[in-house]
Enzyme design. Structure first.
Site, PDB file in Angstrom:
ATOM      1  N   ASN A 260      64.292 -20.750  43.352  1.00 19.22           N
ATOM      2  CA  ASN A 260      63.119 -20.905  42.496  1.00 19.22           C
ATOM      3  C   ASN A 260      63.089 -22.373  42.090  1.00 19.22           C
ATOM      4  O   ASN A 260      63.928 -22.830  41.296  1.00 19.22           O
ATOM      5  CB  ASN A 260      63.205 -19.997  41.258  1.00 19.22           C
ATOM      6  CG  ASN A 260      62.009 -20.174  40.332  1.00 19.22           C
ATOM      7  OD1 ASN A 260      61.522 -21.275  40.120  1.00 19.22           O
ATOM      8  ND2 ASN A 260      61.544 -19.076  39.747  1.00 19.22           N
TER       9      ASN A 260
ATOM     10  N   GLU B 258      58.090 -19.790  42.968  1.00 18.17           N
ATOM     11  CA  GLU B 258      57.439 -20.584  41.922  1.00 18.17           C
ATOM     12  C   GLU B 258      57.113 -21.992  42.435  1.00 18.17           C
ATOM     13  O   GLU B 258      57.454 -22.997  41.820  1.00 18.17           O
ATOM     14  CB  GLU B 258      58.287 -20.642  40.651  1.00 18.17           C
ATOM     15  CG  GLU B 258      57.423 -20.833  39.420  1.00 18.17           C
ATOM     16  CD  GLU B 258      58.180 -20.660  38.098  1.00 18.17           C
ATOM     17  OE1 GLU B 258      57.518 -20.857  37.052  1.00 18.17           O
ATOM     18  OE2 GLU B 258      59.373 -20.339  38.098  1.00 18.17           O
TER      19      GLU B 258
ATOM     20  N   TYR C 112      58.927 -13.288  44.447  1.00 19.02           N
ATOM     21  CA  TYR C 112      58.975 -13.802  43.084  1.00 19.02           C
ATOM     22  C   TYR C 112      58.421 -12.719  42.168  1.00 19.02           C
ATOM     23  O   TYR C 112      57.218 -12.542  42.036  1.00 19.02           O
ATOM     24  CB  TYR C 112      58.172 -15.106  42.970  1.00 19.02           C
ATOM     25  CG  TYR C 112      58.132 -15.703  41.586  1.00 19.02           C
ATOM     26  CD1 TYR C 112      59.232 -15.646  40.746  1.00 19.02           C
ATOM     27  CD2 TYR C 112      56.975 -16.324  41.119  1.00 19.02           C
ATOM     28  CE1 TYR C 112      59.184 -16.194  39.473  1.00 19.02           C
ATOM     29  CE2 TYR C 112      56.920 -16.882  39.847  1.00 19.02           C
ATOM     30  CZ  TYR C 112      58.032 -16.810  39.031  1.00 19.02           C
ATOM     31  OH  TYR C 112      57.985 -17.357  37.766  1.00 19.02           O
TER      32      TYR C 112
ATOM     33  N   ASP D  50      63.728 -14.811  43.140  1.00 22.64           N
ATOM     34  CA  ASP D  50      63.844 -14.663  41.703  1.00 22.64           C
ATOM     35  C   ASP D  50      63.269 -13.295  41.365  1.00 22.64           C
ATOM     36  O   ASP D  50      62.056 -13.127  41.299  1.00 22.64           O
ATOM     37  CB  ASP D  50      63.090 -15.797  41.004  1.00 22.64           C
ATOM     38  CG  ASP D  50      63.073 -15.653  39.499  1.00 22.64           C
ATOM     39  OD1 ASP D  50      63.652 -14.681  38.978  1.00 22.64           O
ATOM     40  OD2 ASP D  50      62.455 -16.505  38.836  1.00 22.64           O
TER      41      ASP D  50
ATOM     42  N   ASN E 169      63.824 -11.713  38.560  1.00 19.82           N
ATOM     43  CA  ASN E 169      63.557 -11.666  37.120  1.00 19.82           C
ATOM     44  C   ASN E 169      64.206 -10.476  36.432  1.00 19.82           C
ATOM     45  O   ASN E 169      63.603  -9.846  35.551  1.00 19.82           O
ATOM     46  CB  ASN E 169      62.043 -11.707  36.855  1.00 19.82           C
ATOM     47  CG  ASN E 169      61.587 -13.108  36.473  1.00 19.82           C
ATOM     48  OD1 ASN E 169      62.240 -13.792  35.688  1.00 19.82           O
ATOM     49  ND2 ASN E 169      60.466 -13.536  37.057  1.00 19.82           N
TER      50      ASN E 169
ATOM     51  N   HIS F 105      66.562 -23.179  37.842  1.00 23.02           N
ATOM     52  CA  HIS F 105      67.362 -22.303  38.692  1.00 23.02           C
ATOM     53  C   HIS F 105      68.195 -23.162  39.648  1.00 23.02           C
ATOM     54  O   HIS F 105      67.822 -24.301  39.952  1.00 23.02           O
ATOM     55  CB  HIS F 105      66.478 -21.405  39.560  1.00 23.02           C
ATOM     56  CG  HIS F 105      65.648 -20.421  38.812  1.00 23.02           C
ATOM     57  ND1 HIS F 105      65.857 -19.060  38.861  1.00 23.02           N
ATOM     58  CD2 HIS F 105      64.561 -20.589  37.998  1.00 23.02           C
ATOM     59  CE1 HIS F 105      64.947 -18.437  38.121  1.00 23.02           C
ATOM     60  NE2 HIS F 105      64.151 -19.349  37.592  1.00 23.02           N
TER      61      HIS F 105
END
Length: 253
Positions: free
Chosen positions: A7, A35, A105, A144, A146, A242
């Site tokens: 990321n 991202e 993502y 990522d 999350n 990151h």
């Protein structure tokens, strides 16, 4: 094969922070980004030997993914094929004769979990998507995601309980994803390792103090377990909030 996921928190920004030197030094077969925060035509990348694929969000300067690979795919798809989930540039899938390679993502649930309901529908849709692909051939997905899956995956688990990325609901969805037939490759090799994270807040000297979260993953379908060689979190590489993560796997072609 070496696979990298990162990321970058804005591709245009990280290109000013020695990204190309890092990219060349890592020399990956697949280099997956999340991202990217850009639109088509905003970056002119010269990556000899690589095929490049971008998925842009409709909203400018937001979200977005990319894959740079030395291996030309048979087919490329963008998104999950579900309109409500495909406006933010969050998924790219490359198809090869023996496997699928996916960068993802995952949406953030945001402060006070105000986007948690949407996140739950996303998690279900993404699980259904990779489950369906895994019925056809092997699957690798990264990015990522999350979520810090277990208490071991973040520094301050008690104070972050119920925060975005460490809510019970998000963690349960990730458990369900793994239970549907996938391996968290870092935990496969290092089931009890602590203090290794892939994201740190820009506030409170979090990275200096290693007050981080492991929310970036390489996951594979279980049939690939014999081919897994190592999984790494490259904490010494800077340029984003990151760090990159790496998967080393036997040649799948």
């Amino acid at each position: 094969m070496k696979l990298i996921s990162w990321n970058v928190n804005g591709l245009r920004a990280i290109l000013k922070k020695d990204f190309m030197a890092t990219f060349e030094a890592l020399d990956a077969d697949f280099f997956c980004l999340q991202e990217t925060k850009m639109q088509a035509g905003q970056v002119d990348l010269d990556l000899p030997g690589y095929h490049t694929y971008f998925n842009y969000a409709q909203r400018k300067g937001y979200s977005g993914t990319a894959i740079f690979t030395k291996h030309q795919p048979d087919n490329v798809t963008y998104g999950l094929g579900i309109p409500e989930h495909d406006t933010e540039g969050r998924v790219i899938t490359l198809e090869y004769p023996n496997f699928y390679m996916i960068t993802c993502y995952t949406p953030n649930s945001q402060s006070e979990l105000k986007r948690l309901d949407y996140r739950m529908t996303w998690d279900d849709a993404f699980r259904d998507y990779v489950d369906r692909l895994s019925q056809e051939k092997s699957v690798i997905f990264c990015g990522d995601l999350n979520v810090a899956h277990e208490a071991i995956d973040l520094k301050n688990d008690k104070t972050n309980h119920h925060n975005a990325g460490f809510s019970d609901e998000e963690r349960e969805k990730f458990t369900a994803l793994l239970d549907s037939g996938f391996i968290d490759t870092f935990r496969h090799f290092y089931p009890d390792k602590t203090g290794v994270y892939s994201w740190w807040s820009y506030r409170f000297n979090a990275r200096k103090n290693n007050a981080g979260w492991r929310i970036d993953y390489f996951c594979t379908s279980k049939d690939l377990q014999p081919k897994l060689k190592d999984a790494k979190i490259l904490t010494d590489i800077y340029g984003s909030d990151h760090c990159p993560i790496e998967l080393d796997i036997a040649d799948l072609n």
